[in-house]
Design a protein around this motif. Structure first.
Motif, PDB file in Angstrom:
ATOM      1  N   ALA A 119       1.873  -5.075  -8.294  1.00 14.71           N
ATOM      2  CA  ALA A 119       2.497  -4.526  -7.092  1.00 14.71           C
ATOM      3  C   ALA A 119       1.442  -4.221  -6.030  1.00 14.71           C
ATOM      4  N   SER A 120       1.834  -4.368  -4.766  1.00 16.49           N
ATOM      5  CA  SER A 120       0.976  -3.954  -3.658  1.00 16.49           C
ATOM      6  C   SER A 120       1.258  -2.486  -3.344  1.00 16.49           C
ATOM      7  N   LEU A 121       0.401  -1.872  -2.545  1.00 13.89           N
ATOM      8  CA  LEU A 121       0.660  -0.494  -2.109  1.00 13.89           C
ATOM      9  C   LEU A 121       1.988  -0.418  -1.370  1.00 13.89           C
ATOM     10  N   THR A 122       2.288  -1.451  -0.590  1.00 12.95           N
ATOM     11  CA  THR A 122       3.561  -1.479   0.146  1.00 12.95           C
ATOM     12  C   THR A 122       4.744  -1.487  -0.807  1.00 12.95           C
ATOM     13  N   ASP A 123       4.653  -2.300  -1.878  1.00 12.30           N
ATOM     14  CA  ASP A 123       5.735  -2.343  -2.871  1.00 12.30           C
ATOM     15  C   ASP A 123       5.959  -0.960  -3.488  1.00 12.30           C
ATOM     16  N   VAL A 124       4.851  -0.293  -3.847  1.00 12.21           N
ATOM     17  CA  VAL A 124       4.957   1.012  -4.504  1.00 12.21           C
ATOM     18  C   VAL A 124       5.512   2.050  -3.528  1.00 12.21           C
ATOM     19  N   SER A 125       5.079   1.981  -2.273  1.00 10.83           N
ATOM     20  CA  SER A 125       5.592   2.914  -1.264  1.00 10.83           C
ATOM     21  C   SER A 125       7.093   2.759  -1.100  1.00 10.83           C
ATOM     22  N   ARG A 126       7.554   1.508  -1.053  1.00  7.63           N
ATOM     23  CA  ARG A 126       8.994   1.249  -0.901  1.00  7.63           C
ATOM     24  C   ARG A 126       9.779   1.753  -2.112  1.00  7.63           C
ATOM     25  N   ALA A 127       9.231   1.528  -3.297  1.00  8.76           N
ATOM     26  CA  ALA A 127       9.955   1.866  -4.522  1.00  8.76           C
ATOM     27  C   ALA A 127       9.973   3.367  -4.804  1.00  8.76           C
ATOM     28  N   THR A 128       8.930   4.088  -4.396  1.00  9.37           N
ATOM     29  CA  THR A 128       8.819   5.502  -4.751  1.00  9.37           C
ATOM     30  C   THR A 128       9.076   6.456  -3.596  1.00  9.37           C
ATOM     31  N   GLY A 129       8.974   5.959  -2.349  1.00  5.23           N
ATOM     32  CA  GLY A 129       9.108   6.845  -1.197  1.00  5.23           C
ATOM     33  C   GLY A 129       7.823   7.578  -0.849  1.00  5.23           C
ATOM     34  N   ILE A 130       6.730   7.302  -1.581  1.00  2.75           N
ATOM     35  CA  ILE A 130       5.427   7.905  -1.273  1.00  2.75           C
ATOM     36  C   ILE A 130       4.793   7.105  -0.144  1.00  2.75           C
ATOM     37  N   SER A 131       4.258   7.784   0.850  1.00  2.02           N
ATOM     38  CA  SER A 131       3.724   7.068   2.008  1.00  2.02           C
ATOM     39  C   SER A 131       2.511   6.222   1.626  1.00  2.02           C
ATOM     40  N   LEU A 132       2.291   5.163   2.414  1.00  3.50           N
ATOM     41  CA  LEU A 132       1.150   4.283   2.178  1.00  3.50           C
ATOM     42  C   LEU A 132      -0.166   5.041   2.282  1.00  3.50           C
ATOM     43  N   SER A 133      -0.267   5.941   3.255  1.00  8.16           N
ATOM     44  CA  SER A 133      -1.518   6.674   3.445  1.00  8.16           C
ATOM     45  C   SER A 133      -1.809   7.581   2.252  1.00  8.16           C
ATOM     46  N   THR A 134      -0.764   8.214   1.706  1.00  9.70           N
ATOM     47  CA  THR A 134      -0.952   9.075   0.531  1.00  9.70           C
ATOM     48  C   THR A 134      -1.403   8.259  -0.666  1.00  9.70           C
ATOM     49  N   LEU A 135      -0.751   7.120  -0.901  1.00  7.42           N
ATOM     50  CA  LEU A 135      -1.138   6.259  -2.020  1.00  7.42           C
ATOM     51  C   LEU A 135      -2.577   5.783  -1.879  1.00  7.42           C
ATOM     52  N   SER A 136      -2.952   5.392  -0.662  1.00  5.80           N
ATOM     53  CA  SER A 136      -4.313   4.919  -0.430  1.00  5.80           C
ATOM     54  C   SER A 136      -5.339   6.022  -0.668  1.00  5.80           C
ATOM     55  N   ARG A 137      -5.059   7.242  -0.187  1.00  5.60           N
ATOM     56  CA  ARG A 137      -5.999   8.351  -0.359  1.00  5.60           C
ATOM     57  C   ARG A 137      -6.148   8.715  -1.837  1.00  5.60           C
ATOM     58  N   ILE A 138      -5.044   8.659  -2.594  1.00  8.32           N
ATOM     59  CA  ILE A 138      -5.112   8.961  -4.027  1.00  8.32           C
ATOM     60  C   ILE A 138      -5.979   7.935  -4.744  1.00  8.32           C
ATOM     61  N   GLU A 139      -5.737   6.645  -4.461  1.00  6.99           N
ATOM     62  CA  GLU A 139      -6.499   5.597  -5.147  1.00  6.99           C
ATOM     63  C   GLU A 139      -7.979   5.633  -4.776  1.00  6.99           C
ATOM     64  N   ASN A 140      -8.294   6.079  -3.554  1.00  4.51           N
ATOM     65  CA  ASN A 140      -9.686   6.137  -3.106  1.00  4.51           C
ATOM     66  C   ASN A 140     -10.361   7.459  -3.450  1.00  4.51           C
ATOM     67  N   GLY A 141      -9.629   8.345  -4.151  1.00  5.12           N
ATOM     68  CA  GLY A 141     -10.203   9.613  -4.577  1.00  5.12           C
ATOM     69  C   GLY A 141     -10.308  10.666  -3.489  1.00  5.12           C
ATOM     70  N   ARG A 142      -9.658  10.429  -2.347  1.00  2.00           N
ATOM     71  CA  ARG A 142      -9.712  11.405  -1.259  1.00  2.00           C
ATOM     72  C   ARG A 142      -8.597  12.450  -1.352  1.00  2.00           C
ATOM     73  N   ARG A 143      -7.686  12.243  -2.309  1.00  2.00           N
ATOM     74  CA  ARG A 143      -6.623  13.223  -2.533  1.00  2.00           C
ATOM     75  C   ARG A 143      -6.312  13.279  -4.018  1.00  2.00           C
ATOM     76  N   LYS A 144      -6.167  14.500  -4.533  1.00  2.00           N
ATOM     77  CA  LYS A 144      -5.785  14.672  -5.934  1.00  2.00           C
ATOM     78  C   LYS A 144      -4.266  14.683  -6.037  1.00  2.00           C
ATOM     79  N   PRO A 145      -3.699  13.835  -6.880  1.00  2.00           N
ATOM     80  CA  PRO A 145      -2.238  13.789  -6.989  1.00  2.00           C
ATOM     81  C   PRO A 145      -1.687  15.002  -7.724  1.00  2.00           C
ATOM     82  N   ASN A 146      -0.543  15.502  -7.264  1.00  2.00           N
ATOM     83  CA  ASN A 146       0.112  16.583  -7.997  1.00  2.00           C
ATOM     84  C   ASN A 146       0.975  15.983  -9.109  1.00  2.00           C
ATOM     85  N   LEU A 147       1.563  16.836  -9.922  1.00  2.00           N
ATOM     86  CA  LEU A 147       2.320  16.368 -11.081  1.00  2.00           C
ATOM     87  C   LEU A 147       3.531  15.541 -10.664  1.00  2.00           C
ATOM     88  N   GLU A 148       4.185  15.942  -9.563  1.00  2.00           N
ATOM     89  CA  GLU A 148       5.370  15.210  -9.109  1.00  2.00           C
ATOM     90  C   GLU A 148       5.009  13.767  -8.759  1.00  2.00           C
TER      91      GLU A 148
END
Length: 199
Positions: free
Chosen positions: A26-55
């Protein structure tokens, strides 16, 4: 698990999430569409700039079909069982071309599903917040929408609330299908404006 263990697990979470997404095909776009999580949030999590919460972790673990233990790196190599071969539908080698570069609001993509060379299985369905409009450019697209199955051809359009379980597949084993998607993650819809014809 100690505080140091937790800190190390969170630090390694981004690369693990990226690896899980790539294994899922899946691409980040696919995951954003499927989960409702924004592209910027997904990118920051994968790059270690944001720690994901449990939800967020629960959403992503479900999307990628992996356990939280695996994402956290707490499953040992010996304890982890190799995935059993699945007779279910294969992941299609879908090409996605983003047509909008901003995050949030309505955004558009062009998708191309290649020919599979065999009769397709019913598409896997997902549901999430949002509203979607799609238009087939060429080929035949199988849209599984709830309990309904539609085969759309070039020039045909469908629109639906994405809280309804939905999925798509190439309905023709002999050739690719190309289609456009407009998606509003908060339920934004297209507005049709009709101009009166001159008498």
């Amino acid at each position: 698990m100690t505080d140091d263990d937790i800190a190390r697990a969170l630090a390694a979470m981004g690369p693990r999430l990226r690896a899980a997404r790539e294994r899922h095909g899946a691409s980040l776009t696919d995951v954003s569409r499927a989960t409702g999580i924004s592209l910027s949030t997904l990118s920051r999590i994968e790059n270690g700039r944001r720690k994901p919460n449990l939800e967020l972790l629960l959403l992503l673990a479900k999307q990628y079909g992996v356990s939280l233990d695996k994402l956290a790196g707490t499953v040992s190599a010996t304890a982890e069982k190799p995935p059993s071969p699945s007779p279910q539908r294969p992941v299609e080698d879908k090409a996605v071309l983003p047509l909008t570069r901003y995050v949030g609001g309505l955004h558009a993509h062009k998708h191309v599903l290649p020919a599979t060379g065999k009769q397709p299985l019913r598409p896997r369905q997902v549901s999430h917040e949002g509203y979607e409009w799609l238009c087939v450019l060429s080929g035949r697209l199988w849209l599984a929408l709830g309990d309904h199955d539609l085969v759309l051809t070039a020039g045909e359009v469908a629109e639906f609330d994405t809280r309804t379980p939905h999925g798509v597949a190439n309905a023709s084993p002999g050739g690719p299908v190309e289609y456009l998607i407009m998606f509003g993650p908060q339920g934004e819809r297209l507005r049709l404006r009709v101009h009166p014809t001159a008498d």
